[in-house]
Design an enzyme around this catalytic site. Structure first.
Site, PDB file in Angstrom:
ATOM      1  N   ARG A 162       0.860  -1.150  -0.155  1.00  0.00           N
ATOM      2  CA  ARG A 162       0.035   0.020   0.041  1.00  0.00           C
ATOM      3  C   ARG A 162       0.868   1.211   0.098  1.00  0.00           C
ATOM      4  O   ARG A 162       0.224   2.107  -0.436  1.00  0.00           O
ATOM      5  CB  ARG A 162      -0.935  -0.151   1.191  1.00  0.00           C
ATOM      6  CG  ARG A 162      -1.881  -0.888   1.188  1.00  0.00           C
ATOM      7  CD  ARG A 162      -2.824  -1.081   2.455  1.00  0.00           C
ATOM      8  NE  ARG A 162      -3.378   0.303   2.468  1.00  0.00           N
ATOM      9  CZ  ARG A 162      -4.971   0.673   2.206  1.00  0.00           C
ATOM     10  NH1 ARG A 162      -5.546  -0.456   2.065  1.00  0.00           N
ATOM     11  NH2 ARG A 162      -5.379   1.725   2.268  1.00  0.00           N
ATOM     12  N   GLU A 211       3.961   2.832 -15.238  1.00  0.00           N
ATOM     13  CA  GLU A 211       4.088   2.742 -13.875  1.00  0.00           C
ATOM     14  C   GLU A 211       5.039   1.913 -13.361  1.00  0.00           C
ATOM     15  O   GLU A 211       5.572   2.003 -12.022  1.00  0.00           O
ATOM     16  CB  GLU A 211       2.760   2.546 -13.121  1.00  0.00           C
ATOM     17  CG  GLU A 211       2.091   1.150 -13.503  1.00  0.00           C
ATOM     18  CD  GLU A 211       0.763   1.323 -12.705  1.00  0.00           C
ATOM     19  OE1 GLU A 211       0.456   1.665 -11.768  1.00  0.00           O
ATOM     20  OE2 GLU A 211      -0.202   0.722 -13.782  1.00  0.00           O
ATOM     21  N   HIS A 246      -2.051  14.695 -34.803  1.00  0.00           N
ATOM     22  CA  HIS A 246      -2.338  15.997 -34.262  1.00  0.00           C
ATOM     23  C   HIS A 246      -1.480  16.482 -33.358  1.00  0.00           C
ATOM     24  O   HIS A 246      -1.771  17.546 -32.317  1.00  0.00           O
ATOM     25  CB  HIS A 246      -3.875  15.871 -33.766  1.00  0.00           C
ATOM     26  CG  HIS A 246      -4.820  15.653 -34.819  1.00  0.00           C
ATOM     27  ND1 HIS A 246      -5.273  16.485 -35.564  1.00  0.00           N
ATOM     28  CD2 HIS A 246      -5.485  14.352 -35.126  1.00  0.00           C
ATOM     29  CE1 HIS A 246      -5.939  16.009 -36.524  1.00  0.00           C
ATOM     30  NE2 HIS A 246      -6.442  14.745 -36.204  1.00  0.00           N
TER      31      HIS A 246
HETATM   32  C1  F6R Z   1      -2.938   1.387 -11.998  1.00  0.00           C
HETATM   33  C2  F6R Z   1      -3.741   1.445 -10.796  1.00  0.00           C
HETATM   34  C3  F6R Z   1      -4.330   2.732 -10.477  1.00  0.00           C
HETATM   35  C4  F6R Z   1      -5.718   2.422  -9.718  1.00  0.00           C
HETATM   36  C5  F6R Z   1      -6.233   3.555  -9.372  1.00  0.00           C
HETATM   37  C6  F6R Z   1      -7.782   3.492  -9.016  1.00  0.00           C
HETATM   38  O1  F6R Z   1      -2.394   0.269 -12.327  1.00  0.00           O
HETATM   39  O2  F6R Z   1      -3.734   0.468 -10.071  1.00  0.00           O
HETATM   40  O3  F6R Z   1      -4.309   3.538 -11.697  1.00  0.00           O
HETATM   41  O4  F6R Z   1      -6.662   1.714 -11.039  1.00  0.00           O
HETATM   42  O5  F6R Z   1      -5.765   4.145  -8.399  1.00  0.00           O
HETATM   43  O6  F6R Z   1      -7.813   2.380  -7.937  1.00  0.00           O
HETATM   44  P1  F6R Z   1      -9.297   1.643  -7.446  1.00  0.00           P
HETATM   45  O7  F6R Z   1      -9.456   0.765  -8.750  1.00  0.00           O
HETATM   46  O8  F6R Z   1      -8.703   1.026  -6.270  1.00  0.00           O
HETATM   47  O9  F6R Z   1     -10.228   2.905  -7.214  1.00  0.00           O
END
Ligand code: F6R
Length: 611
Positions: A27, A491, A507
């Site tokens: 996290r 990423e 463009h």
């Molecule tokens: C990219 C990724 C992020 C999540 C975004 C939304 O691989 O994981 O772009 O998709 O932070 O997260 P959720 O789906 O948990 O709302």
């Protein structure tokens, strides 16, 4: 974004705290720390870096092992102040009477800090969190829960907190507003966490706190009240996955494991939801009658990042199959744009974690405006799932890798089923419904075919791994896939990658092309293919190498590409899922070849719980 763990019970607190942090490391992970109530005093150990650095610091601090049975711990994703030991949590007050861990942002922390400094309190960190512990200390008159409530009433912003008090060793106090807190109810032990993955090793009975709940936790009891001291009770929920679901199980990275799990994950998303008699999908969690569904006249999808890209796929599905005007909104813009929500508009929040702050804010705004709000979430019991009260779970299992993979393909699968369901209340024929059902049933095996082609995709990724940047282009259903392919690559590999509509390239962005900037062109045999082949030629004319995705047996694409990634033949509805799996593998092997930290890419955290 940070991870919180708290423990009180029969074991040495150190073990579940460290184990919980290890499971939460995905996290946020720039520093970590823990506090134990040991021999009548609070002892704190912190370290910059990963949980393994904290383990080393702990071993040095307690060579004879700490026996305390109560403690709190934290893994940090820096917001206020750089990742240093001073800024790592837990934070303590000047007398070390209290220790606190926090996830969220205290927006008025500067004003509060100034007031507290005027009253003689000294601060030792740059964080907003330290204000909270100092505030609790200044409100304390012998009752931790009252002091915590009094402090939290002065706070603007979001928090999930766990607090330890030297003078009240028999309990922990936790509270939330906007940041998740879940309580795990074990036998003679209670574990607090910001995410169930930290506690499934100990129990599968959990309570999710609601906003402005405060809980007093002992080894055998949880007492809940609101911040205004009104007693409340919350349902005990059952978690249906165990620790093995959150292990790497022999894979080098969670990301690769989760890519390869997609056939099973998609099969779980589909299971029990297809109806051959009516040629439709059964999505009972939506809790909407045939009549309600028939009345829906507009859909607005709000999401962030990868989930936003899934939402874009949903827009194509819903307009194509159900004739319902659909818009996709970046959740972060939704509430600030003053969105128009009319009668019979369905607002759909798409979120893997169900905790993304912007998506949650969009849900609240849409509800306030009287919209019919539903969600597509993976994490059962997450805040968005609970606040929408209706929706569809993905059942993809825990997604640990920061780069979202299986959640995306399951979101797209669920959106396709939703379009099928809504389409069947309108003009979509039963025959067409049955064709889609057939394709959905074949989807897990088709995805497996793509994952089995990993060695060829690995070769392609290795060949281009020293690229300076990369473009991903696609049209129609493959346009959101181009965006997602580029997001995956940037990423985890840290090279600049952009997804563009194939027609948009000329463009402007075409100016950036040269022999060091390959273009990934999605040229599968679906509508738009011949035009993408034209765009590939334009790129090659600017010396950009072209890596194409093409449908098995395509006679034309290879002659206009430097490398081809072959994708099984499928309809326009399903081909994007197969293609994105190939691009996930491409990004994975590309990043691996460059030696990047795939599961924990720099600066990113799995769940974005701050705005
Ligand atoms: C990219 C990724 C992020 C999540 C975004 C939304 O691989 O994981 O772009 O998709 O932070 O997260 P959720 O789906 O948990 O709302």
């Amino acid at each position: 974004m940070c991870g919180i763990v708290g423990y009180i019970g029969k074991r040495r607190a150190m073990d579940p705290l460290i184990e919980g942090l290890r499971r939460l490391e995905y996290r946020g992970y720039d520093s970590a720390g823990l506090a134990l109530l040991q021999d009548g005093s609070i002892e704190v150990v912190k370290a910059v870096g990963k949980v393994s650095s904290l383990q080393e610091a702990v071993a040095a601090h307690w060579p004879d092992e700490a026996t305390s049975k109560v403690g709190i711990a934290h893994t940090r994703w820096a917001t206020h102040g750089p990742p240093t030991v001073a800024n790592a949590h837990p934070h303590v007050d000047g007398d070390r009477r209290f220790a606190l861990v926090h996830n969220g942002i205290i927006e008025n922390y500067l004003a509060l800090k100034t007031q507290l400094q005027r009253r003689g309190r000294t601060f030792y960190s740059d964080t907003d969190t330290e204000v909270l512990v100092q505030l609790i200390a200044s409100c304390y008159e012998g009752d931790l829960v009252q002091a915590t409530a009094a402090a939290l009433k002065q706070v603007e912003g979001t928090f999930g907190i766990a607090v330890l008090c030297r003078d009240e060793p028999d309990h922990l106090v936790v509270a939330r507003r906007g940041s998740p807190i879940v309580l795990g109810l074990g036998r003679d032990e209670t574990i607090v966490a910001s995410d169930v993955s930290a506690l499934v090793a100990y129990t599968n009975q959990v309570i999710y706190l609601d906003d402005d709940d405060i809980a007093v936790i002992t080894a055998n009891n949880v007492e809940l009240r609101t911040i205004d001291n009104v007693p409340v009770s919350r349902e005990v929920a059952h978690i249906d996955w165990d620790t093995t679901a959150a292990e790497k199980s022999g894979y080098e990275h969670f990301m690769l494991k989760e890519i390869c799990e997609q056939p099973t994950a998609i099969a779980n998303s589909i299971r029990g939801r297809l109806d051959d008699t009516l040629g439709t999908a059964i999505l009972s969690g939506l809790d909407l009658s045939q009549h309600d569904l028939a009345l829906i006249n507009r859909v607005v999808i709000a999401a962030c990042g990868t989930s936003l890209h899934a939402g874009m796929m949903g827009e194509y599905f819903l307009e194509d199959l159900a004739d319902i005007p659909t818009e996709v909104e970046q959740a972060a813009e939704f509430r600030y744009r003053n969105p128009i929500i009319g009668p019979n508009n369905l607002i759909l929040a798409v979120s893997q974690s169900g905790e993304t702050a912007d998506t949650l804010a969009a849900v609240r705004e849409a509800k306030y405006k009287g919209g019919l709000v539903a969600s597509i979430c993976n994490v059962v019991g997450s805040t968005i799932a609970r606040e929408t009260g209706r929706g569809v779970y993905l059942h993809a299992g825990p997604e640990i890798g920061v780069a979202s993979t299986k959640a995306f393909t399951c979101q797209v699968t669920v959106l396709l089923m939703l379009a099928l369901r809504l389409g069947r209340t309108r003009r979509l024929s039963r025959e067409m419904g049955l064709e889609l059902i057939e394709e959905l049933r074949r989807l897990p095996d088709m995805v497996r075919t793509v994952t089995e082609r990993a060695p060829a995709i690995e070769q392609a990724a290795k060949r281009f791994h020293d690229a300076q940047g990369m473009f991903f282009i696609g049209r129609g259903y493959l346009y959101p896939v181009a965006l997602e392919g580029a997001l995956k690559l940037k990423e985890i590999s840290y090279i600049h990658a952009e997804g563009y509509h194939a027609a948009e390239l000329k463009h402007g962005p075409i100016a950036l092309l040269d022999e060091h900037v390959p273009v990934v062109a999605l040229a599968n045999d679906v509508p738009g293919r011949s035009k993408v082949i034209g765009n590939m030629q334009e790129c090659r004319a600017r010396h950009a190498p072209v890596i194409a995705t093409a449908t098995d047996g395509d006679p034309d694409v290879a002659q206009h590409a430097d490398e081809v990634i072959w994708i099984p033949r499928a309809s326009r509805f399903v081909a994007p899922v197969l293609t994105v799996v190939a691009l996930q593998l491409f990004a994975y092997y590309f990043a691996r070849e460059r030696g990047c930290a795939i599961d924990q890419p720099r600066n990113l955290a799995k769940s974005v719980t701050v705005e």
